[in-house]
Enzyme design. Structure first.
Site, mmCIF file in Angstrom:
data_model
loop_
_atom_site.group_PDB
_atom_site.id
_atom_site.type_symbol
_atom_site.label_atom_id
_atom_site.label_comp_id
_atom_site.label_asym_id
_atom_site.label_seq_id
_atom_site.Cartn_x
_atom_site.Cartn_y
_atom_site.Cartn_z
ATOM 1 N N LYS A 51 -26.355 44.690 91.179
ATOM 2 C CA LYS A 51 -25.442 44.840 92.313
ATOM 3 C C LYS A 51 -26.124 45.340 93.574
ATOM 4 O O LYS A 51 -25.658 45.070 94.682
ATOM 5 C CB LYS A 51 -24.310 45.797 91.935
ATOM 6 C CG LYS A 51 -23.247 45.202 91.031
ATOM 7 C CD LYS A 51 -22.347 44.236 91.777
ATOM 8 C CE LYS A 51 -21.153 43.829 90.939
ATOM 9 N NZ LYS A 51 -20.241 42.933 91.684
ATOM 10 N N SER A 300 -27.645 41.856 83.274
ATOM 11 C CA SER A 300 -27.207 42.185 84.623
ATOM 12 C C SER A 300 -26.992 43.665 84.868
ATOM 13 O O SER A 300 -26.973 44.102 86.016
ATOM 14 C CB SER A 300 -25.925 41.410 84.963
ATOM 15 O OG SER A 300 -24.901 41.698 84.033
#
Length: 398
Positions: A51, A300
């Site tokens: 992110k 991720s």
């Protein structure tokens, strides 16, 4: 729609501000899935998630006037930390609105990156409404977690690095929450490997693209271990990119994600949160689609609560037979527990927990009920332990 040039420009813009994470072949995962697996370890970013790529790019593009007014974001997790970190590095005042249910650890980590955290709203939607009102009143720039061109371009740098480092690949499989990661990565992948198959993954309670390429559905939502992709509807911009670039969307179960977290920890020696393990869960759920293919998986994020990780590992061991729960009816006399312990030890089992009940569960006043949890090597070993105990006692699996 964002272009490949937007992604490459983002890569230059954030160079040195985020980690160029390792791209590694995983022989353990390859053996377990039948595919040739390459991992992109975004769980090793400073905030433990991809992110911060999008956050870094978005904030770097702000004008001096926008920086002076500050930024605001709404998030219950990784996006919050990414915005907080990069705002701090750039000297930008940042407010992060987090729903009241946000775990204390995530609140603390976001504050530690220098942001002002406001806990508001019983739901994410309520938190978003509060953030939008605050943005209007204070003139801050809103940093959307996924539905923003600069954020998508920043996330796409993950695939840019992966494809530069990994060599030839057949498939890229990535999780879908709001869609920012897959959208950005698909732009980079289509430019660099036009024939690569691009696959998105959703968890079953947030499967708005289960009919893909058909229209979006309205999922039920609810609690999930993959809270990082617990988004009821993907963004407008991300939806446009995904529908033009992505080949397939797969849906996986909670159990599959738990198994993937366990396999990553035990096989690849990588800690992953639920969303970060979703891509591997797709390979475990649909092995025939990936067998003998060269498949890239971004891990991720790695921000999983320690208690949840521990429980996930134990639940997986219980499912695959490495933890055995037995209930035995035993005579209530001296030496019985010692005899049972000796039998288990001689069979190679490791006793984890024992519950000895005389008063409420025993069928006779001269008997007792024993519940014992045992660690075994595999299902065959568990069967051997059960058989050994069954020679002397009435035994059933709990």
């Amino acid at each position: 729609m964002i272009s490949f040039e937007d992604v490459t420009a983002a890569a230059e813009r954030i160079r040195g501000k985020v980690i160029r994470t390792p791209t590694l072949a995983s022989h353990a995962l390859s053996r377990a899935t039948g595919a040739d697996i390459t991992l992109k370890l975004e769980n090793l970013q400073a905030v433990g998630s991809f992110k911060e790529r999008g956050a870094a790019n978005k904030l770097a593009l702000l004008t001096p006037e926008e920086r002076a007014r500050g930024v605001i974001a709404v998030s219950a997790g990784n996006h919050a930390q990414g915005v907080a970190r990069h705002a701090s590095l750039l000297g930008i005042d940042a407010v992060i609105v987090m729903p009241k249910f946000t775990p204390a650890g995530k609140v603390v980590r976001t504050r530690n990156w220098g942001a002002r955290v406001v806990l508001e709203g019983e739901t994410f939607a309520e938190a978003l409404m509060f953030a939008q009102d605050m943005q209007a009143r204070e003139g801050r720039t809103f940093v959307h977690p996924y539905d923003d061109a600069a954020v998508m371009a920043g996330q796409g740098t993950c695939a840019l690095e992966l494809l530069e480092d990994a060599g030839d690949l057949d498939m890229l499989v990535a999780p879908i929450g709001g869609g920012g990661l897959l959208a950005g990565c698909s732009i980079a992948a289509r430019a660099m490997r036009p024939n690569m198959e691009l696959i998105g993954v959703q968890v079953e309670s947030y499967d708005s693209l289960s009919a893909f390429p058909g229209p979006a559905t309205h999922p039920n939502g609810g609690s999930t271990i993959a809270e990082g992709i617990a988004v009821l509807q993907i963004g407008t911009q991300t939806d446009e990119v995904i529908r033009k670039q992505v080949d397939k969307v797969l849906v996986v179960s909670e159990c599959a994600i738990e198994n993937a977290i366990t396999l990553l920890a035990e096989g690849a020696k990588q800690v992953s949160e639920g969303a970060g393990a979703a891509a591997l869960a797709a390979l475990l759920t649909y092995p025939e689609l990936f067998r003998s293919k060269k498949v890239a998986l971004p891990i991720s994020g790695g921000n999983i609560d320690s208690r949840i990780l521990a429980n996930t590992l134990l639940r997986a061991m219980l499912r695959d037979g490495r933890i055995l729960r037995l209930v035995m009816e035993i005579p209530d006399r001296p030496g019985v527990l010692a005899d049972i312990s000796k039998t288990i030890g001689e069979a190679g089992g490791n006793i984890i927990e024992v519950s000895h009940q005389r008063l409420f569960a025993a069928p006779s006043v001269q008997a007792a009920q024993l519940e014992v949890m045992i660690e075994a090597r595999d299902p065959e070993h568990a069967a051997l332990i059960t058989k050994a105990l069954g020679l002397s006692y009435i035994v059933r699996r709990a």
